[in-house]
Every structure is written in C-alpha cells, then in structure tokens.
Scaffold this motif. Structure first.
Motif, PDB file in Angstrom:
ATOM      1  N   GLY A   1      -3.994  10.349 -12.004  1.00  0.00           N
ATOM      2  CA  GLY A   1      -3.333   9.981 -10.766  1.00  0.00           C
ATOM      3  C   GLY A   1      -4.268   9.934  -9.577  1.00  0.00           C
ATOM      4  O   GLY A   1      -4.286   8.975  -8.801  1.00  0.00           O
ATOM      5  N   GLY A   2      -5.104  10.980  -9.433  1.00  0.00           N
ATOM      6  CA  GLY A   2      -6.015  11.053  -8.305  1.00  0.00           C
ATOM      7  C   GLY A   2      -7.040   9.941  -8.293  1.00  0.00           C
ATOM      8  O   GLY A   2      -7.418   9.437  -7.225  1.00  0.00           O
ATOM      9  N   SER A   3      -7.502   9.537  -9.481  1.00  0.00           N
ATOM     10  CA  SER A   3      -8.510   8.475  -9.549  1.00  0.00           C
ATOM     11  C   SER A   3      -7.959   7.175  -8.962  1.00  0.00           C
ATOM     12  O   SER A   3      -8.646   6.495  -8.180  1.00  0.00           O
ATOM     13  N   TRP A   4      -6.720   6.853  -9.296  1.00  0.00           N
ATOM     14  CA  TRP A   4      -6.128   5.623  -8.784  1.00  0.00           C
ATOM     15  C   TRP A   4      -5.823   5.727  -7.290  1.00  0.00           C
ATOM     16  O   TRP A   4      -5.941   4.739  -6.549  1.00  0.00           O
ATOM     17  N   LEU A   5      -5.433   6.913  -6.827  1.00  0.00           N
ATOM     18  CA  LEU A   5      -5.207   7.098  -5.396  1.00  0.00           C
ATOM     19  C   LEU A   5      -6.492   6.872  -4.601  1.00  0.00           C
ATOM     20  O   LEU A   5      -6.492   6.219  -3.546  1.00  0.00           O
ATOM     21  N   PHE A  38       5.493  -0.987  -9.127  1.00  0.00           N
ATOM     22  CA  PHE A  38       5.830   0.384  -8.735  1.00  0.00           C
ATOM     23  C   PHE A  38       6.069   1.293  -9.938  1.00  0.00           C
ATOM     24  O   PHE A  38       5.371   2.293 -10.122  1.00  0.00           O
ATOM     25  N   PHE A  39       7.044   0.942 -10.784  1.00  0.00           N
ATOM     26  CA  PHE A  39       7.353   1.790 -11.936  1.00  0.00           C
ATOM     27  C   PHE A  39       6.150   1.955 -12.860  1.00  0.00           C
ATOM     28  O   PHE A  39       5.984   2.995 -13.503  1.00  0.00           O
ATOM     29  N   GLY A  40       5.318   0.916 -12.950  1.00  0.00           N
ATOM     30  CA  GLY A  40       4.181   0.978 -13.862  1.00  0.00           C
ATOM     31  C   GLY A  40       3.204   2.085 -13.548  1.00  0.00           C
ATOM     32  O   GLY A  40       2.353   2.419 -14.380  1.00  0.00           O
ATOM     33  N   LYS A  41       3.289   2.687 -12.359  1.00  0.00           N
ATOM     34  CA  LYS A  41       2.341   3.735 -11.963  1.00  0.00           C
ATOM     35  C   LYS A  41       2.771   5.124 -12.419  1.00  0.00           C
ATOM     36  O   LYS A  41       1.938   6.013 -12.558  1.00  0.00           O
ATOM     37  N   PHE A  42       4.068   5.334 -12.631  1.00  0.00           N
ATOM     38  CA  PHE A  42       4.507   6.707 -12.909  1.00  0.00           C
ATOM     39  C   PHE A  42       5.706   6.802 -13.854  1.00  0.00           C
ATOM     40  O   PHE A  42       6.088   7.911 -14.243  1.00  0.00           O
ATOM     41  N   TYR A  43       6.278   5.680 -14.257  1.00  0.00           N
ATOM     42  CA  TYR A  43       7.596   5.725 -14.895  1.00  0.00           C
ATOM     43  C   TYR A  43       7.584   4.944 -16.200  1.00  0.00           C
ATOM     44  O   TYR A  43       7.027   3.847 -16.275  1.00  0.00           O
ATOM     45  N   SER A  64       3.445  14.553 -11.395  1.00  0.00           N
ATOM     46  CA  SER A  64       3.976  14.689 -12.753  1.00  0.00           C
ATOM     47  C   SER A  64       2.919  15.221 -13.708  1.00  0.00           C
ATOM     48  O   SER A  64       3.175  16.136 -14.496  1.00  0.00           O
ATOM     49  N   ASN A  65       1.702  14.680 -13.624  1.00  0.00           N
ATOM     50  CA  ASN A  65       0.627  15.148 -14.512  1.00  0.00           C
ATOM     51  C   ASN A  65       0.206  16.576 -14.178  1.00  0.00           C
ATOM     52  O   ASN A  65      -0.137  17.358 -15.077  1.00  0.00           O
ATOM     53  N   TYR A  66       0.236  16.916 -12.900  1.00  0.00           N
ATOM     54  CA  TYR A  66      -0.121  18.279 -12.518  1.00  0.00           C
ATOM     55  C   TYR A  66       0.899  19.279 -13.048  1.00  0.00           C
ATOM     56  O   TYR A  66       0.546  20.346 -13.561  1.00  0.00           O
ATOM     57  N   GLU A  67       2.185  18.943 -12.930  1.00  0.00           N
ATOM     58  CA  GLU A  67       3.224  19.858 -13.376  1.00  0.00           C
ATOM     59  C   GLU A  67       3.267  19.985 -14.893  1.00  0.00           C
ATOM     60  O   GLU A  67       3.503  21.068 -15.433  1.00  0.00           O
ATOM     61  N   GLN A  68       3.041  18.889 -15.601  1.00  0.00           N
ATOM     62  CA  GLN A  68       3.149  18.920 -17.057  1.00  0.00           C
ATOM     63  C   GLN A  68       1.852  19.343 -17.738  1.00  0.00           C
ATOM     64  O   GLN A  68       1.875  19.805 -18.878  1.00  0.00           O
ATOM     65  N   HIS A  69       0.727  19.162 -17.034  1.00  0.00           N
ATOM     66  CA  HIS A  69      -0.555  19.514 -17.651  1.00  0.00           C
ATOM     67  C   HIS A  69      -1.323  20.456 -16.725  1.00  0.00           C
ATOM     68  O   HIS A  69      -1.064  21.641 -16.697  1.00  0.00           O
ATOM     69  N   LEU A 105       0.835  -1.208   0.000  1.00  0.00           N
ATOM     70  CA  LEU A 105       0.000   0.000   0.000  1.00  0.00           C
ATOM     71  C   LEU A 105       0.870   1.258   0.000  1.00  0.00           C
ATOM     72  O   LEU A 105       0.627   2.196  -0.769  1.00  0.00           O
ATOM     73  N   LEU A 106       1.869   1.284   0.866  1.00  0.00           N
ATOM     74  CA  LEU A 106       2.759   2.441   0.929  1.00  0.00           C
ATOM     75  C   LEU A 106       3.509   2.627  -0.384  1.00  0.00           C
ATOM     76  O   LEU A 106       3.608   3.749  -0.910  1.00  0.00           O
ATOM     77  N   HIS A 107       4.053   1.531  -0.911  1.00  0.00           N
ATOM     78  CA  HIS A 107       4.836   1.580  -2.143  1.00  0.00           C
ATOM     79  C   HIS A 107       4.001   2.121  -3.303  1.00  0.00           C
ATOM     80  O   HIS A 107       4.432   3.012  -4.054  1.00  0.00           O
ATOM     81  N   LEU A 108       2.789   1.592  -3.456  1.00  0.00           N
ATOM     82  CA  LEU A 108       1.937   2.010  -4.567  1.00  0.00           C
ATOM     83  C   LEU A 108       1.427   3.431  -4.377  1.00  0.00           C
ATOM     84  O   LEU A 108       1.242   4.164  -5.358  1.00  0.00           O
ATOM     85  N   ASN A 109       1.189   3.840  -3.135  1.00  0.00           N
ATOM     86  CA  ASN A 109       0.778   5.221  -2.892  1.00  0.00           C
ATOM     87  C   ASN A 109       1.844   6.195  -3.363  1.00  0.00           C
ATOM     88  O   ASN A 109       1.543   7.231  -3.963  1.00  0.00           O
ATOM     89  N   ILE A 110       3.112   5.853  -3.096  1.00  0.00           N
ATOM     90  CA  ILE A 110       4.204   6.718  -3.563  1.00  0.00           C
ATOM     91  C   ILE A 110       4.184   6.802  -5.085  1.00  0.00           C
ATOM     92  O   ILE A 110       4.343   7.889  -5.667  1.00  0.00           O
ATOM     93  N   GLY A 111       3.990   5.662  -5.744  1.00  0.00           N
ATOM     94  CA  GLY A 111       3.950   5.657  -7.200  1.00  0.00           C
ATOM     95  C   GLY A 111       2.818   6.502  -7.753  1.00  0.00           C
ATOM     96  O   GLY A 111       3.004   7.295  -8.691  1.00  0.00           O
ATOM     97  N   TYR A 112       1.627   6.369  -7.176  1.00  0.00           N
ATOM     98  CA  TYR A 112       0.480   7.145  -7.672  1.00  0.00           C
ATOM     99  C   TYR A 112       0.623   8.625  -7.342  1.00  0.00           C
ATOM    100  O   TYR A 112       0.196   9.492  -8.123  1.00  0.00           O
TER     101      TYR A 112
END
Length: 739
Positions: A519-523, A715-720, A505-510, A492-499
């Motif tokens: 991102g928020g939907s998955w969180l 982990f990487f699959g969420k943001f990388y 990233s999406n907020y900064e770029q878009h 849970l902790l690991h995936l929360n960091i990824g999301y």
C-alpha cells in the motif's frame, strides 16, 4: 461470527432441525466431503410429497393470479386442514380452468373460421357457385381485379373468363381453351400477386354463416366471462389460504431438505455453519433443550472484524490453535454410536479454512441503496472494508458533475422518485440512486450557469454569473481546461483513499512491512509523481493551464504558480522510494509502475463526458432555436428563438459591421403564418424534444457507466476484491401463518 458444528444421532435430526430453524441464526454451509466416512445427507421422509403440494399451491396461485395484496392476515393452518382444503381448492380450480381453456379454444376456432369466411362474405357469391364444375375452373383469392383480368386476357390457355370482386377478394371463372390441360387458370395467374383462398364447405351463404359464427362466439365469450367471474369468487375465498399454505409448505420443504447440506453416516450427522458469536450460547441451550445430550454444539472458530479491516479466525475448541488460521485439531463429539464416533474422529475434526464467514451489509439510511452498486461488483468479503459509504459520497457527485443540468437533473430525480415509490427490491434501490444522482445534477447545473436543458438561464434572468458555462463557448474555453484539472484532482483524492484503505487493511491483517510493500509503495508513487507534475521543476513540458486553473476556479481569489522546485524534487524522490519498495515487496508489479499516473489521467473522462453532454444539448438547441456568438465571435453562445430577434442579429452581424456572429438561424425562427413557417416551427419543437430525450438517455449510458467504471476499475482495484457470501440464516420470517 463463529463457526459451529452440530453433531448428533440421526434419530434426533428432526428435532435439531426444528430447533435450529426456530432459532433462525445458523447460516448452514454445504458439506464438501472433508470427513472420512461421511457422505452428503438426503432429504427427510416426506420431502417429495411436500414439494408436490408446494408446486400445486404455486400453480393454483398462478391460475388465480394471487399476490401478497390478497392476504387476509396471518392465521394457523394445521396439516390435516391444509391437505383437505388444498384438495378441494385444486379440484374446483382445475375444473374451472379446464373449462376456461376449452372456451378459449372454441372462441379461437370460431374466430379463425370467421376470418376464413369474411373474404367470401365480401365477395357476395354463394359458396356452392364457387366449385363443382366439369368444364369450368374457378379460383378465389386476394388480389387486384385489374391485374387478374389482364393476366387472363393475355393467357393462351384460357378460352373465356369472367372476374368478380368484392373488397380485395377476387373470384375468377374461366373456360379452358380446347386442348388445354387442367389447372390452366392457376397457371395463368403465376405472375400475379395473388393469395389463393380455399373455398369452405358450408351450406349457408357466407354472410349468414359469418353472422352465425359471430353469434356463437358471443355466446362463448359470455360463458367465458361467467367462468372468469366464478374463478374470481374462488380467488376471493382461497387467496388467504393459498398464501398461508405456500408459506407453511415452504417452511416444511426447507426443513426436510436441510440434511442435503449435512455430513451423515447411517446413524449420525454433522451440520456446520456460521452464527453470530453473541448467540452461540443461546443456540447451544436451544439445541440442548430440544434433544438433551443426543446432540452437541461446538464452536470451532471465531472470526472477528473491525471497520479498520481486522479479520481473523481463531480455533476455540479443545486442542485448537489461535494462530489466525482456520485450522484446528478438534474431534467430533460422542454421538452415542461407536461406528459413528470412529468415522467422525478419524483424521481429526478439522475446520475448513476457505469457508469465509457470511456478510451482512447494513449501511442503512441514505447510503443503503448504494449497496446495489457495490454488489454489482461483488459483495464484500468478511475481511474487507465495505465501500458502500464511499460510493454514496462519490458516485452521485461524479454523475452530477458530468451532466450538470437543472432540467435533466429534475427528470432524473422524477424518474428515481417514481421507481422508489412504485417498486420494491432492486428497482426501488435504483430509484434512490437516481434521486441522489438527479439532485447532484441539479446542483452542478446551477453551478454551470443555471443550465436548463443546455440553456444558461442566468442570461434570461439578466444577472451576472461567475461561471460562464461548461467551456463550450469561445469566451470560456479556459473553464474546460480548468474542469480537466478538477477531474485530475478528484482522481488523486479518490485513488489516495483507495491506497490508504489498502495500507490499513494490510497493516491490520499482516504487519507494517506488508502494508508498506503493498500500500505504501503505491501511495508514494502516486503522490510523488503528481507533486512533481504540479511543480516548477522542469516546467517546459508542463502546460500553463495546470497552474492557471486554480485562479480560474477560485475566481482569482487564489493563485498557484506550482510547487517550488525543491518540493518537485522531493516528489520525485518519494516516487523513487515507492518504486524501490514495490521492487522489494512485489517485483512483478514493477511493470505497472506508471499506473498511478495513468489511473489519474483516466479520470479525465469526467471532463470529457461533461463537454460531450453539454455539446449535445447545445447542438440540439442550436438546430431548434438558432444561436449567435456575441463580442465579435469571442463571447458566449446565445439562443435566438424568434424571427424578429434573428432579423436583429443578422442586421448587426460581423458581416454587416456589427458585433454578433450568427452560428445557425434555427428552425423555429423560420416561423411565419404560412404552411412553411408552421412546418418549421413544428420541426424545431420535435428536434428539441427528441434531441433532449436522447441526451437524457445517453446521460445514463455515458455518465452512469463512466462513473461506475471509475468506481469498479480505478477505485475498487486498489483495495477491494469482493466475492463474499450473504448471511442467510436457516429459518423463515413468517408473514401469513402463525406457529
């Protein structure tokens, strides 16, 4: 990073290349046919000669076995001196190498002849007696004499025969029976396991001939030693020169091949690439000092990046836009030729949006070696968060938890230290990773009851240890379920960091809307679903250990009965809101709406590997040393080790009204001063050694691979995404030569 172009007349291309090379900052990108009228360039004149010389130098280094340890310090090497010295060294080395090859071939020939003659020397019969008969057939081969004699005695076509042997070599002489055809002797031996030997043509006796050949071989080996010694002398004299020559020719080859990446016409060229923004002005000045106004440096776009994930490019040349795209409407500068200007400006000098800025990973310190694991998935793009630090914080912890043994941890750390101390590059970095993994394995081994190769040392020390083990004994099965909950909470902790990283990233770029959709939907889905699972809403299907594990892990200091019903319902609402946002923003991903639950459950493999590796170590020790369970079968595993203690356990077993349950007697416990006892002791030691080596190796392939899988897939699959290019500036860091 800034994307720049260097446009100029071809007559100054050499000077521009020299200036860019010495500045050592421009990451050149290959021309991709986007300019009408331009074609990819070709190597400069003399490139073929330089490459031939470079091949020669590397060949000589290979022959002499030259490496960086043979360097004699940096020095200057003029081109004329390089050519003359290289010709002299090549002639001398080639002559010696050819002589060495000839000697090796002659030694090989002598040895082959010796090998061919030795069977006849063992046989002890003169060679001229083994052939040349009219009425007598002879064969020589490697076979059993008795089998040959039996076959000849039963053969119909043999009138008389005699068999001689020496060692495993047999010579058979036979007189064919009247009317028998030629070759009857070999036909008679068809059913015998025999390897026929051809009789050599030599005047001397076999033994004398072998002695003569061995003498010749010794003389040839002495000559070879002399040639090798002379080559060593040449190496001592020429090693420094060859290293300097290789470096200088490599530099020259890179310069002469540089135009292959340029866009060129008959009279002009355009070179493009990325350069640190802070050095653009200095780079412009260097080029201007070299060629004046015959070439122009233009900053086409500028990429910015912050640790929060902000990355965009802005066209900075005249006529360009600043709309966070890579597009622009700039034109090529005047290069001093009308035809070239027309070709360069036709259609506009548009920048190439898909040309990502190169990346430098500079984590340094303890986290630096973990860049290797990140690059195994893919180097981060310029626009991405570099996850190396997060891998450094999580990978060793996962690995150490899954193995959790002081003995194995010490070995992993020792292997890592050896690799770190004796190798360079990737092996050195792997060694550092192994050191960290071994350290965490030791720490968790202490936590799991001072576990040393599957043996709980706290029992030997006679102390109380709050964590009885890994959940393998009957008395501590509840700990195994608690470790399952730990694995889920870590997931849970690991995936929360990824999301969260995906959201940022999406907020900064878009914008916030994209961040909420992607991102928020998955969180909301992840945390809402698992808050409900750990709540008292609809408690029937939920196992008790979900809540009891908190008390077990905190040794009773904290109790947890689950989140209240209202909190559970709020979790369901949050998960539903996440599903709605997902349907609005990414409707195709609704098919994976349950993935936050599935992904977290995937982390249960941490507990599974922990039990598997602990169980394997337990099984090895049980076979080797024997074990029993105390407290009438409800306690922990204890190893026996000695025959005397085995007898005590058997006397006080449950079968005899005692409190101990014997699991297995063990091999070493059968020791007694007899052959059987000694064999049992040795067998137990072998089982223990080989078994623990297998567990040690499987720890890498199971714990290591599973930890990497959780990093890469979950982990990487969420943001990388990865796929970035390493920053490789045009230039060379001199090591053996001076300007």
């Amino acid at each position: 990073m800034s994307r720049v172009s260097v446009t100029g007349s071809k007559r100054v291309i050499d000077e521009v290349i020299e200036a860019a090379y010495d500045h050592h900052s421009l990451h050149v990108t290959d021309y991709d046919d986007r300019y009408e009228g331009f074609e990819p360039g070709t190597s400069l004149e003399g490139a073929e000669d330089v490459n031939e010389q470079l091949v020669t130098v590397r060949s000589l280094e290979s022959i002499l076995d030259v490496d960086e340890d043979d360097a004699d310090g940096p020095g200057k090497l003029p081109d004329d001196a390089l050519t003359a010295e290289l010709d002299r060294t090549r002639e001398r080395v080639n002559e010696l190498n050819d002589r060495r090859d000839e000697l090796r071939a002659e030694i090989r020939d002598r040895q082959e002849e010796i090998d061919r003659m030795e069977p006849f020397a063992e046989l002890g019969i003169e060679l001229d007696l083994l052939g040349g008969y009219d009425s007598l057939e002879v064969v020589v081969g490697e076979a059993k004499p008795d089998a040959v004699e039996a076959a000849l005695a039963s053969a119909d076509g043999i009138g008389a025969f005699e068999v001689f042997s020496g060692g495993n070599v047999v010579a058979a002489f036979a007189v064919p029976a009247e009317g028998a055809e030629s070759g009857v002797l070999q036909d008679a031996l068809v059913g015998v396991d025999v390897a026929f030997l051809e009789v050599p043509d030599a005047d001397a006796s076999p033994a004398d001939y072998v002695a003569e050949l061995e003498g010749e071989r010794v003389d040839l080996e002495e000559d070879l030693d002399a040639v090798d010694a002379e080559l060593e002398e040449v190496k001592a004299e020429a090693a420094g020169f060859l290293l300097r020559a290789e470096e200088q020719l490599t530099i020259e080859a890179q310069k002469k091949q540089a135009p292959i990446s340029f866009a060129t016409t008959e009279n002009a060229f355009i070179a493009e690439g990325w350069i640190p923004t802070a050095t653009v002005a200095d780079f412009e000045a260097v080029v201007a000092d070299a060629v004046g106004d015959h070439a122009e440096v233009e900053e086409l776009e500028r990429a910015s990046f912050t640790p929060d994930g902000d990355h965009h490019t802005e066209a900075v040349a005249d006529g360009g836009s600043s709309d966070n795209t890579a597009g622009g409407g700039t034109t090529a500068p005047d290069v001093g030729d009308d035809a070239d200007r027309e070709a360069a400006t036709d259609g506009g000098h548009a920048t190439h949006g898909s040309d990502e800025p190169p990346v430098v990973q500079d984590n340094g310190g303890a986290a630096g070696p973990f860049e290797l694991l990140v690059q195994g998935f893919g180097r981060p793009k310029y626009s991405e968060f570099d996850p190396t630090l997060l891998v450094f914080l999580t990978f060793p912890a996962m690995f150490g938890f899954m193995i959790g043994d002081v003995g194995y941890g010490v070995l992993y750390a020792a292997i890592g230290y050896f690799m770190y101390s004796n190798y360079e590059g990737a092996f050195r970095e792997l060694g550092a990773v192994a050191l960290w993994a071994g350290g965490f394995t030791i720490l968790f081994g202490i936590y799991f009851g001072i576990d040393v190769f599957g043996y709980h040392a706290y029992q030997l020390l006679g102390i109380h240890w709050p964590v009885a083990g890994k959940g393998l004994s009957p008395a501590d099965l509840n700990w195994a379920l608690a470790f399952l909950v730990v694995s889920v909470l870590f997931g849970l902790l690991h995936l929360n960091i990824g999301y969260v990283l995906s959201f940022v990233s999406n907020y900064e770029q878009h914008d916030l809307k994209h961040a909420m959709y992607e991102g928020g939907s998955w969180l909301l889905l992840l945390n809402g679903a698992w808050i409900w699972i750990f709540s008292q809403h609809v408690p029937g299907p939920k196992p008790d250990f979900l809540f009891e594990s908190v008390s077990i892990l905190t040794l009773g200091a904290v109790s947890f009965a689950g989140f209240p019903v209202a909190v559970g319902i709020a979790g369901l609402v949050a998960a539903g809101l996440g599903a709605v946002l997902l349907a609005i923003g990414e409707p195709a991903e609704l098919a994976e709406v349950l993935s936050p639950i599935v992904n977290v459950i995937s982390y249960a493999r941490i507990m599974a590997v922990l039990l598997a590796k602990g169980g394997m170590a337990l099984a090895v020790n049980l076979l080797a040393f024997g074990a029993y369970i105390g407290d009438e079968g409800a306690g922990s595993f204890h190893f026996i080790f000695t025959p005397e203690y085995l007898a005590y356990i058997q006397e006080n077993s449950v079968a005899n009204g005692g409190e101990y349950e014997l699991v297995f007697a063990g091999l070493t416990t059968a020791f007694e001063p007899s052959l059987v006892g000694i064999v049992a002791l040795l067998a137990g030691v072998v089982v223990a050694f080989v078994g623990h080596v297998v567990v040690l190796l499987l720890g890498v392939t199971s714990a290591g691979i599973q930890a990497v899988r959780l990093e890469y897939v979950e982990f990487f699959g969420k943001f990388y995404e990865g796929g970035g290019n390493a920053y490789s500036p045009f230039g060379y860091d001199r090591k053996y030569t001076e300007e």
